[in-house]
Design a protein around this motif. Structure first.
Motif, PDB file in Angstrom:
ATOM      1  N   GLN A   1       0.924  -1.669   0.009  1.00 52.98           N
ATOM      2  CA  GLN A   1      -0.542   0.020   0.112  1.00 52.98           C
ATOM      3  C   GLN A   1       0.578   1.198  -0.459  1.00 52.98           C
ATOM      4  O   GLN A   1       1.769   1.492   0.510  1.00 52.98           O
ATOM      5  CB  GLN A   1      -0.860   0.081   1.272  1.00 52.98           C
ATOM      6  CG  GLN A   1      -2.132  -1.191   0.737  1.00 52.98           C
ATOM      7  CD  GLN A   1      -3.041  -0.939  -0.362  1.00 52.98           C
ATOM      8  OE1 GLN A   1      -3.284   0.265  -0.172  1.00 52.98           O
ATOM      9  NE2 GLN A   1      -3.614  -2.200  -0.746  1.00 52.98           N
ATOM     10  N   ASN A   2       0.440   2.576  -0.517  1.00 55.99           N
ATOM     11  CA  ASN A   2       1.103   3.784  -0.929  1.00 55.99           C
ATOM     12  C   ASN A   2       0.997   4.708   0.699  1.00 55.99           C
ATOM     13  O   ASN A   2      -0.363   4.727   1.532  1.00 55.99           O
ATOM     14  CB  ASN A   2       0.607   4.351  -1.720  1.00 55.99           C
ATOM     15  CG  ASN A   2       0.947   3.723  -3.217  1.00 55.99           C
ATOM     16  OD1 ASN A   2       1.846   2.740  -3.465  1.00 55.99           O
ATOM     17  ND2 ASN A   2      -0.170   3.622  -3.817  1.00 55.99           N
ATOM     18  N   ARG A   3       2.609   4.290   1.146  1.00 59.32           N
ATOM     19  CA  ARG A   3       2.124   5.275   2.562  1.00 59.32           C
ATOM     20  C   ARG A   3       2.965   6.720   1.891  1.00 59.32           C
ATOM     21  O   ARG A   3       3.415   7.377   2.678  1.00 59.32           O
ATOM     22  CB  ARG A   3       3.305   4.661   3.292  1.00 59.32           C
ATOM     23  CG  ARG A   3       2.344   3.023   3.808  1.00 59.32           C
ATOM     24  CD  ARG A   3       3.629   2.574   5.178  1.00 59.32           C
ATOM     25  NE  ARG A   3       2.467   2.512   5.360  1.00 59.32           N
ATOM     26  CZ  ARG A   3       2.854   1.100   6.786  1.00 59.32           C
ATOM     27  NH1 ARG A   3       4.400   1.731   7.244  1.00 59.32           N
ATOM     28  NH2 ARG A   3       2.503  -0.107   7.643  1.00 59.32           N
ATOM     29  N   PHE A   4       4.161   6.471   1.030  1.00 62.92           N
ATOM     30  CA  PHE A   4       4.622   8.124   0.461  1.00 62.92           C
ATOM     31  C   PHE A   4       5.394   8.736   1.572  1.00 62.92           C
ATOM     32  O   PHE A   4       5.105  10.322   2.099  1.00 62.92           O
ATOM     33  CB  PHE A   4       3.750   9.308  -0.564  1.00 62.92           C
ATOM     34  CG  PHE A   4       3.217   8.283  -1.798  1.00 62.92           C
ATOM     35  CD1 PHE A   4       3.662   8.298  -2.583  1.00 62.92           C
ATOM     36  CD2 PHE A   4       2.056   8.281  -1.030  1.00 62.92           C
ATOM     37  CE1 PHE A   4       3.228   7.515  -3.707  1.00 62.92           C
ATOM     38  CE2 PHE A   4       1.255   7.898  -1.790  1.00 62.92           C
ATOM     39  CZ  PHE A   4       1.738   7.069  -3.645  1.00 62.92           C
ATOM     40  N   GLN A   5       6.168   7.502   2.255  1.00 64.80           N
ATOM     41  CA  GLN A   5       6.971   8.514   3.452  1.00 64.80           C
ATOM     42  C   GLN A   5       8.049   9.412   3.359  1.00 64.80           C
ATOM     43  O   GLN A   5       8.172  10.706   3.510  1.00 64.80           O
ATOM     44  CB  GLN A   5       7.969   6.722   4.513  1.00 64.80           C
ATOM     45  CG  GLN A   5       8.213   7.647   5.266  1.00 64.80           C
ATOM     46  CD  GLN A   5       8.885   6.574   6.321  1.00 64.80           C
ATOM     47  OE1 GLN A   5       8.682   5.876   6.046  1.00 64.80           O
ATOM     48  NE2 GLN A   5       9.039   6.343   7.689  1.00 64.80           N
TER      49      GLN A   5
END
Length: 262
Positions: A250-254
């Motif tokens: 899943q995309n978290r874009f940390q």
């Protein structure tokens, strides 16, 4: 709204009961936005926007992406980060949403930010404050509703409008919304964040971290206006499981989040 353009959009034989729901919906939304704009001004009188244009632009981009996947994609949403030591976020009617700098500092990735903003978007989408305060035009007379909020010249109108705004501010900062409204915003917010492409567990991670601050001022302040984090987390866990919203990648874009956080 001038009557002629509205009539022009309907066939000549259209009945009044066919036209009024359109006018009423528009009148209700205009009233909602008018109240929300004033509430936003009150919030900014209490807390200044964080002086970081890049951060404000980033939060607006994330928030508007989420809002486009909500239930009112045609509504213009506005997002802002306000300077406050309280861990919280606020949704005024009409699409004016604020997240505190302390809440942002507690987040670890963009999915968590999207989850928090999606929760607030859900409050607007579901019209929780609008329903609680009956901010609407009367169904039988939509134009009367407009006069009530925009006629503006009479002292009674101004008093009514000011009282409505005062009550919204009280709900946001002191009394809080109904528990079921918060739970509903959790459900719809999680789904909206997932539809936008974010890790659906982002909001849960934020709440979990907040619950770990048990006894700390930040946790106490949020509990003044929201149900206990533990109960919210359990309901979200069930929702994620039942609707299959968990995923391995899943995309978290940390990294992107870290580039913009203060």
């Amino acid at each position: 709204m001038p009557l002629a353009p509205v009539l022009a959009e309907h066939p000549p034989r259209a009945r009044l009961h066919q036209i009024q729901p359109v006018e009423a919906a528009e009148a209700n939304e205009r009233a909602e936005i008018r109240v929300g704009r004033e509430v936003a001004a009150r919030i900014l009188a209490r807390h200044k926007l964080v002086d970081d244009p890049a951060l404000q632009r980033y939060v607006n981009l994330v928030g508007r992406a989420v809002a486009l996947h909500g239930d009112r994609p045609d509504l213009d949403f506005y997002f802002g980060v306000i300077d406050s030591e309280q861990v919280n976020a606020y949704a005024a009617p009409g699409g004016y949403i604020f997240v505190t700098s302390a809440a942002l500092a507690l987040m670890e990735d963009e999915a968590e930010l999207a989850g928090v903003l999606a929760h607030e978007v859900a409050h607007v989408d579901r019209r929780h404050i609008v329903e609680a305060l009956n901010i609407r035009a009367p169904e039988a007379s939509p134009m009367a509703g407009l006069t009530r909020f925009f006629g503006g010249a009479t002292e009674a109108t101004q008093v009514f409008f000011s009282q409505a705004v005062d009550r919204v501010v009280e709900l946001l900062f002191e009394d809080g919304l109904q528990r079921e409204d918060e739970f509903e915003a959790d459900r719809f917010g999680v789904r909206t964040a997932a539809r936008t492409g974010y890790d659906a567990e982002g909001f849960s991670r934020f709440l979990s971290r907040l619950s770990e601050l048990e006894g700390a001022r930040a946790a106490d302040e949020l509990s003044d206006t929201h149900p206990a984090a533990g109960e919210r987390l359990e309901r979200i866990r069930v929702l994620l499981q039942e609707e299959g919203l968990r995923g391995p990648e899943q995309n978290r874009f940390q990294a992107r989040f870290e580039q913009h956080r203060p």
